[in-house]
Design a protein around this motif. Sequence first.
Motif, PDB file in Angstrom:
ATOM      1  N   THR A 137     -16.243 -24.096   5.686  1.00 47.62           N
ATOM      2  CA  THR A 137     -14.870 -24.621   5.714  1.00 47.62           C
ATOM      3  C   THR A 137     -14.687 -25.920   4.934  1.00 47.62           C
ATOM      4  O   THR A 137     -13.572 -26.220   4.507  1.00 47.62           O
ATOM      5  CB  THR A 137     -14.420 -24.846   7.167  1.00 47.62           C
ATOM      6  N   VAL A 138     -15.752 -26.696   4.772  1.00 47.40           N
ATOM      7  CA  VAL A 138     -15.667 -27.953   4.015  1.00 47.40           C
ATOM      8  C   VAL A 138     -16.212 -27.675   2.627  1.00 47.40           C
ATOM      9  O   VAL A 138     -17.425 -27.525   2.428  1.00 47.40           O
ATOM     10  CB  VAL A 138     -16.461 -29.084   4.702  1.00 47.40           C
ATOM     11  N   TYR A 180     -20.557 -28.951  -5.032  1.00 46.68           N
ATOM     12  CA  TYR A 180     -21.597 -28.633  -4.053  1.00 46.68           C
ATOM     13  C   TYR A 180     -21.748 -27.138  -3.805  1.00 46.68           C
ATOM     14  O   TYR A 180     -22.446 -26.727  -2.883  1.00 46.68           O
ATOM     15  CB  TYR A 180     -21.311 -29.365  -2.735  1.00 46.68           C
ATOM     16  N   GLU A 181     -21.147 -26.322  -4.643  1.00 50.53           N
ATOM     17  CA  GLU A 181     -21.220 -24.885  -4.449  1.00 50.53           C
ATOM     18  C   GLU A 181     -22.627 -24.339  -4.682  1.00 50.53           C
ATOM     19  O   GLU A 181     -22.978 -23.270  -4.172  1.00 50.53           O
ATOM     20  CB  GLU A 181     -20.217 -24.190  -5.368  1.00 50.53           C
ATOM     21  N   ALA A 190     -19.456 -34.940   3.642  1.00 50.47           N
ATOM     22  CA  ALA A 190     -18.987 -34.528   2.319  1.00 50.47           C
ATOM     23  C   ALA A 190     -18.141 -35.612   1.657  1.00 50.47           C
ATOM     24  O   ALA A 190     -17.458 -36.379   2.344  1.00 50.47           O
ATOM     25  CB  ALA A 190     -18.157 -33.254   2.437  1.00 50.47           C
ATOM     26  N   PRO A 191     -18.170 -35.690   0.322  1.00 46.71           N
ATOM     27  CA  PRO A 191     -17.200 -36.542  -0.367  1.00 46.71           C
ATOM     28  C   PRO A 191     -15.779 -36.170   0.041  1.00 46.71           C
ATOM     29  O   PRO A 191     -15.434 -34.987   0.115  1.00 46.71           O
ATOM     30  CB  PRO A 191     -17.458 -36.227  -1.850  1.00 46.71           C
ATOM     31  N   GLY A 192     -14.999 -37.173   0.359  1.00 53.87           N
ATOM     32  CA  GLY A 192     -13.654 -36.941   0.868  1.00 53.87           C
ATOM     33  C   GLY A 192     -13.559 -37.032   2.374  1.00 53.87           C
ATOM     34  O   GLY A 192     -12.465 -37.169   2.922  1.00 53.87           O
ATOM     35  N   GLU A 193     -14.697 -36.937   3.057  1.00 56.74           N
ATOM     36  CA  GLU A 193     -14.740 -37.157   4.501  1.00 56.74           C
ATOM     37  C   GLU A 193     -15.173 -38.595   4.783  1.00 56.74           C
ATOM     38  O   GLU A 193     -15.596 -39.316   3.885  1.00 56.74           O
ATOM     39  CB  GLU A 193     -15.747 -36.213   5.169  1.00 56.74           C
TER      40      GLU A 193
END
Length: 416
Positions: A246-247, A252-253, A288-291
């Motif tokens: 979900t994140v 990061y794929e 995660a970046p953005g969190e």
Amino acid sequence: MDIRTFTEHLIEFPTVDGGEAEAAAWTREQLDALGFETDEWLADADALAGHPSFPDDPALIDTADRPSVAGVLEFGDPDAGPTLVLNGHLDVVPADEDAWSSDPFEPVWGETDDGAETLTARGAVDMKAPVAACVFAALDAAERAEAADLNGRLVVEAVAGEEEGGIGAAAAALSNPYPFERDAAIVAEPTELTPVTAVEGTVMKRLEIQGRAAHAASRWRGEDVLPHFERIRAAFKGLEAERGETVTHPLYEEYPVPWPIVIGIVEAGNWASSVPSSLTAEMRFGVAPGETVDEVEAQYEEALQAVVDGDEWLSEHPPSFERFSIQFEPAETDADEPIVRHLQAAMQETGLPNTDPRGATYGADSRHYVAAGIPTVVFGPGSIEQAHFPDETIRWADVEGARETIAETAVRYLQS
């Protein structure tokens, strides 16, 4: 002094457990001798205690006698051009000598099976050879300054305490140690000579569970903490899997587990023939970046609470779940920032193929500069898979490649 000798001498300082002072003094002497204007700063524990990466208690932050040093080169009209910081750290993690094939702090030159020259030592990858690459890249750029019509400054930093949350870099971000502003930075951590524009954050938590002791011969009279821990661990692993779905983040794929958790220490019980009545587990959660660290921490606290609510014993004896040690906020620099674009152009010029920005599942000092509004890219020689490992080894051609590419990036950036 050439880059090989510089690297060898720097490696010989065992800069573990807060022992950077001697290496910092030596590095400053070499920067002076090489023509840099030098400076140093000490971190203030009281100031760092207010920073989200560090414990709230200043007594838990070791800043005494841990200087960070820098060398500055100015070109043309320095105030008419930008300032680029080239950053690396002096500290290294401890080395278990029994797991090494040589003295960890004695540089050993060797070859790969295909004949490539290698350097093995603690800090070869993380990150004394990269520090040397920054120093000599700056000197290479200086040699081109007049012909390239450069204006601005290059700053080479060798900072303390990166492995302990970024003591030197955080201090420099909180209170600029220079009489000029910084416009961009390259942090030369090992990225296999690829540009890393996003780094993951981490939150460190300590879980403590209380049960009830009993003799092994009547274990049914006790309350074993291990089944409770296994339920909590399963809940955390389930949340890790859910977050992996979900994140999402485009950089990061490639990772099978983009926001990993690791429960690195588990201690339970005190006697083989007694039901274990207490358990302590220390763990790390990826952010995660953005969190934010706070957001992810809250998710795992909620997962723990769900387990507690479904268990009579835990509801009556709730576990404690507290932060400890250092926390890493994630950080990201836009791929359109000039420093990223100039690095990519420099990579093309020096023949490095992998110019697409990547994300890293580790933290780095780059986050401190990004938080201070300084666009920062992580780029350096060596692989993170060698960092902290026994017989830590780097291909020397990669060090020279980093030197060449960072120099080219600096020239392009100071021409912009």
